[in-house]
Each structure stands twice: as structure tokens, then as C-alpha cells.
Design a protein around this motif. Structure first.
Motif, PDB file in Angstrom:
ATOM      1  N   UNK A  44     -16.339 -20.126  70.262  1.00  0.00           N
ATOM      2  CA  UNK A  44     -15.625 -20.090  68.995  1.00  0.00           C
ATOM      3  C   UNK A  44     -16.614 -20.412  67.871  1.00  0.00           C
ATOM      4  N   UNK A  45     -16.565 -19.630  66.811  1.00  0.00           N
ATOM      5  CA  UNK A  45     -17.444 -19.792  65.658  1.00  0.00           C
ATOM      6  C   UNK A  45     -16.749 -20.643  64.591  1.00  0.00           C
ATOM      7  N   UNK A  46     -17.535 -21.466  63.894  1.00  0.00           N
ATOM      8  CA  UNK A  46     -17.050 -22.224  62.748  1.00  0.00           C
ATOM      9  C   UNK A  46     -17.591 -21.560  61.486  1.00  0.00           C
ATOM     10  N   UNK A  47     -16.723 -21.347  60.500  1.00  0.00           N
ATOM     11  CA  UNK A  47     -17.092 -20.671  59.267  1.00  0.00           C
ATOM     12  C   UNK A  47     -16.589 -21.500  58.089  1.00  0.00           C
ATOM     13  N   UNK A  48     -17.406 -21.587  57.032  1.00  0.00           N
ATOM     14  CA  UNK A  48     -16.983 -22.257  55.807  1.00  0.00           C
ATOM     15  C   UNK A  48     -17.028 -21.265  54.648  1.00  0.00           C
ATOM     16  N   UNK A  49     -16.178 -21.504  53.671  1.00  0.00           N
ATOM     17  CA  UNK A  49     -16.268 -20.771  52.411  1.00  0.00           C
ATOM     18  C   UNK A  49     -15.780 -21.695  51.306  1.00  0.00           C
ATOM     19  N   UNK A  50     -15.953 -21.262  50.054  1.00  0.00           N
ATOM     20  CA  UNK A  50     -15.524 -22.097  48.937  1.00  0.00           C
ATOM     21  C   UNK A  50     -14.954 -21.241  47.826  1.00  0.00           C
ATOM     22  N   UNK A  51     -13.819 -21.689  47.315  1.00  0.00           N
ATOM     23  CA  UNK A  51     -13.205 -21.090  46.138  1.00  0.00           C
ATOM     24  C   UNK A  51     -13.724 -21.885  44.949  1.00  0.00           C
ATOM     25  N   UNK A  52     -14.579 -21.260  44.149  1.00  0.00           N
ATOM     26  CA  UNK A  52     -15.151 -21.908  42.974  1.00  0.00           C
ATOM     27  C   UNK A  52     -14.418 -21.400  41.738  1.00  0.00           C
ATOM     28  N   UNK A  53     -13.808 -22.342  41.038  1.00  0.00           N
ATOM     29  CA  UNK A  53     -13.031 -22.001  39.836  1.00  0.00           C
ATOM     30  C   UNK A  53     -13.790 -22.456  38.597  1.00  0.00           C
ATOM     31  N   UNK A  54     -13.831 -21.564  37.622  1.00  0.00           N
ATOM     32  CA  UNK A  54     -14.387 -21.875  36.312  1.00  0.00           C
ATOM     33  C   UNK A  54     -13.379 -21.353  35.296  1.00  0.00           C
ATOM     34  N   UNK A  55     -12.672 -22.277  34.655  1.00  0.00           N
ATOM     35  CA  UNK A  55     -11.583 -21.950  33.744  1.00  0.00           C
ATOM     36  C   UNK A  55     -10.529 -21.138  34.494  1.00  0.00           C
ATOM     37  N   UNK A  56     -10.254 -19.919  34.056  1.00  0.00           N
ATOM     38  CA  UNK A  56      -9.221 -19.109  34.723  1.00  0.00           C
ATOM     39  C   UNK A  56      -9.822 -18.017  35.604  1.00  0.00           C
ATOM     40  N   UNK A  57     -11.060 -18.265  36.076  1.00  0.00           N
ATOM     41  CA  UNK A  57     -11.753 -17.281  36.916  1.00  0.00           C
ATOM     42  C   UNK A  57     -12.270 -17.918  38.196  1.00  0.00           C
TER      43      UNK A  57
END
Length: 157
Positions: A1-14
Motif C-alpha cells: 500500500x502506498x502513502x500519498x500526501x497533498x495540500x490544498x493551498x488557499x490564497x484569498x479566494x483562490x
């Protein structure tokens, strides 16, 4: 099984999103956890490699089991750990080997092509400061067969 990370980066309304060339789908930048890395080390490294940006205080907001099955046959299984951040340093890479980077309006997300599971968790994470957990089941061509949320918990800071 693979482990994966990601990130939701918010800057104002984007959000900074990556359009992958294979399917043309928009995703939150990230990648595989390497042997010996913590989840935080992996998301910080992968994000910097793909975008040029260094995340500041990313918070874990999603833990997802992702299953790909063909009928009853298990084709793939991995764990996705999704972080959220609103602070960063650096400049966005002009180009990325992983695809096209763009700051996209949150209000444009419903009209952008992406995996249906990503649409579900991004919507939740952007609007709720809680930890979302659950299981996504897909066909081999990534048609969503099912989403089973398990719980939402407050994010500890």
C-alpha cells in the motif's frame, strides 16, 4: 500500500491547483511519501518540488482510503493524507514537470475536470476546519463507485 500526501493551498479566494496532462484533471499538488519520511516532511517536500513554494504550518484535514477495483478484483489501494494551508513562502514555479500550475478561483472548481472524490474532499476542506476521513472506491478508469465518510473531527492546532 502506498502513502500519498497533498495540500490544498488557499490564497484569498483562490487555490493553487495542478492540471495533470494525462487526463486534464485538476488536483492539489503532492505525491508519494518516501521511506523514512513523516507525512509533514513528505507534503512539504513534494509541494516544494512541484510548485516552488514552501508551506507554512500545513494542517492535516483529510485521511482517505482509496480503492480501485475492477468488479470484485482489487486493482490498487493507497492512503491519501490531505493537508490545508493559507501561508507559504517563495514564488510559484513558471513550469512544473507534473503539469500546469494555476491559482484558480474557488468558485470555478465545480466547472473544472477532476476526480469526483477530489471534488468532494476539496469542497469540504475549503469550507470546514475539521478532519475528514473516509473511503473512496473507483473503477480502473477512475469513475467513482462509492464514497463512505467515516467522521469529521475538529482540527487540533
Amino acid at each position: 500500500m502506498q502513502l500519498v500526501t497533498n495540500c490544498i493551498l488557499r490564497w484569498e479566494d483562490r487555490l493553487l491547483m495542478l492540471r495533470k496532462p494525462r487526463r486534464g484533471w485538476w488536483v492539489a499538488p503532492g505525491g508519494k511519501v518516501e521511506t523514512g519520511e513523516s507525512l509533514l516532511e513528505a507534503v512539504t517536500r513534494e509541494y516544494r518540488e512541484e510548485t516552488g513554494l514552501t508551506l507554512i504550518r500545513p494542517e492535516l484535514r483529510g485521511v482517505f482510503t482509496v480503492i480501485v477495483q475492477n468488479g470484485e478484483e482489487l486493482v490498487n489501494h493507497w492512503m491519501l493524507f490531505t493537508f490545508y494551508a493559507e501561508s507559504f513562502s517563495g514564488l510559484v514555479n513558471a513550469t512544473s514537470q507534473e503539469g500546469h500550475l494555476e491559482w484558480v478561483g474557488i468558485d470555478t472548481l465545480p466547472n473544472r475536470p477532476m476526480a469526483e472524490g477530489d471534488r468532494i474532499f476539496i469542497e469540504h476542506i475549503v469550507h470546514h476546519p475539521t478532519l475528514l476521513t473516509g473511503k473512496f472506491t473507483y473503477t480502473p478508469d477512475y469513475k467513482l463507485l462509492g464514497w463512505k465518510p467515516e467522521n469529521t473531527l475538529p482540527v487540533f492546532r
